[in-house]
Structures are given as C-alpha cells and as structure tokens.
Write a protein that holds these residues in place. Sequence first.
Motif, PDB file in Angstrom:
ATOM      1  N   ALA A   2       0.831  -1.206   0.000  1.00 18.61           N
ATOM      2  CA  ALA A   2       0.000   0.000   0.000  1.00 18.61           C
ATOM      3  C   ALA A   2       0.865   1.257   0.000  1.00 18.61           C
ATOM      4  CB  ALA A   2      -0.939  -0.003   1.201  1.00 18.61           C
ATOM      5  N   LEU A   3       1.935   1.262   0.766  1.00 22.30           N
ATOM      6  CA  LEU A   3       2.842   2.419   0.782  1.00 22.30           C
ATOM      7  C   LEU A   3       3.482   2.617  -0.586  1.00 22.30           C
ATOM      8  CD1 LEU A   3       4.485   4.676   2.142  1.00 22.30           C
ATOM      9  CD2 LEU A   3       6.139   2.918   2.785  1.00 22.30           C
ATOM     10  N   ARG A   5       2.336   1.669  -3.467  1.00 25.08           N
ATOM     11  CA  ARG A   5       1.313   2.130  -4.413  1.00 25.08           C
ATOM     12  C   ARG A   5       1.052   3.626  -4.244  1.00 25.08           C
ATOM     13  NH1 ARG A   5      -2.298  -3.248  -3.993  1.00 25.08           N
ATOM     14  NH2 ARG A   5      -1.356  -4.308  -5.765  1.00 25.08           N
ATOM     15  N   ASP A   6       1.105   4.097  -3.005  1.00 27.93           N
ATOM     16  CA  ASP A   6       0.921   5.523  -2.772  1.00 27.93           C
ATOM     17  C   ASP A   6       2.121   6.312  -3.308  1.00 27.93           C
ATOM     18  OD1 ASP A   6      -0.791   7.595  -1.803  1.00 27.93           O
ATOM     19  OD2 ASP A   6       0.601   7.861  -0.119  1.00 27.93           O
ATOM     20  N   CYS A   7       3.314   5.778  -3.157  1.00 25.67           N
ATOM     21  CA  CYS A   7       4.499   6.425  -3.750  1.00 25.67           C
ATOM     22  C   CYS A   7       4.351   6.485  -5.263  1.00 25.67           C
ATOM     23  CB  CYS A   7       5.765   5.658  -3.375  1.00 25.67           C
ATOM     24  SG  CYS A   7       6.202   5.742  -1.632  1.00 25.67           S
ATOM     25  N   HIS A   8       3.862   5.408  -5.861  1.00 25.84           N
ATOM     26  CA  HIS A   8       3.644   5.362  -7.306  1.00 25.84           C
ATOM     27  C   HIS A   8       2.647   6.435  -7.727  1.00 25.84           C
ATOM     28  CE1 HIS A   8       1.899   3.850 -11.080  1.00 25.84           C
ATOM     29  NE2 HIS A   8       3.125   3.415 -11.319  1.00 25.84           N
ATOM     30  N   ARG A   9       1.573   6.569  -6.968  1.00 27.25           N
ATOM     31  CA  ARG A   9       0.549   7.568  -7.270  1.00 27.25           C
ATOM     32  C   ARG A   9       1.138   8.978  -7.221  1.00 27.25           C
ATOM     33  NH1 ARG A   9      -1.576  11.168  -4.523  1.00 27.25           N
ATOM     34  NH2 ARG A   9      -0.775  10.370  -2.555  1.00 27.25           N
ATOM     35  N   ALA A  10       1.980   9.258  -6.235  1.00 26.55           N
ATOM     36  CA  ALA A  10       2.501  10.610  -6.027  1.00 26.55           C
ATOM     37  C   ALA A  10       3.648  10.971  -6.982  1.00 26.55           C
ATOM     38  CB  ALA A  10       2.982  10.759  -4.587  1.00 26.55           C
ATOM     39  N   LYS A 113       8.370   4.995 -12.548  1.00 24.94           N
ATOM     40  CA  LYS A 113       6.954   5.073 -12.850  1.00 24.94           C
ATOM     41  C   LYS A 113       6.821   5.280 -14.354  1.00 24.94           C
ATOM     42  CE  LYS A 113       2.672   7.554 -11.934  1.00 24.94           C
ATOM     43  NZ  LYS A 113       2.004   8.511 -11.050  1.00 24.94           N
TER      44      LYS A 113
END
Length: 114
Positions: A2-3, A5-10, A113
């Motif tokens: 989850a962390l 994936r959040d790094c990927h999003r940001a 990314k």
Amino acid sequence: LALLRDCHRALRPGGRIDACVPNGGIYLRAYANPAGFDRRFLSFAPAVISDLPIDIVNYMAYMNTEHRHLFDETNLTRVLEQAGFVRAQLRPWDPQRDPAGRDHESLCAFAFKP
C-alpha cells in the motif's frame, strides 16, 4: 504494498523510486546454516534473546516492532513491480544515500513510474 502504491501515485511519470531495506534473506540463510552466520549482522544486540537460529530470525522479523515486512533479493523488485513501477532492479549500497553502517545487511533497488 500500500505504501509503494501511494508512492507510485505521487510520483510523476518517468520518476524514480529508490529503496534500501534490511535484507531478510541473510537471516533466513543464517537459520538454515547458523555456523556460517557473520555475527556482525546482529547490530542491535539488545533485540537478540540468544544465539539460537530461530532467535536470529526473530531479531530480523521483529526488531523492536520496527519491521513490517521481510524482503530478500527476489521479492524486493517484484513488490516494486506489483505497485506499478517498471524496470525494477537491485543496485549496490551507496554510502551517499543509504543508512550509514548498514551496508553489510542492506538490500537496495530502484524502479521507475511509467
């Protein structure tokens, strides 16, 4: 995951994530072959109950509740890719950016990314 994936999003497209984590594989190999284990890996000695192989694994797995997941040479790049990153690969420990004094037990990787 989850962390990551959040790094990927940001991260912006083309951006690079760089990770350096404890290499749990070292401690699992110590369990399988305790005679070959280098004692310098036990850098947080108060967390070690004994020198029994299972306590060496417990040291890495729990380390005073600091750890949440164990990584080794095969799953670090895979979890980066599961989070959506591409071209994940291991890299050497770098004294300019990685934790001082932890080169003997660190596992480092980077990915991008798309």
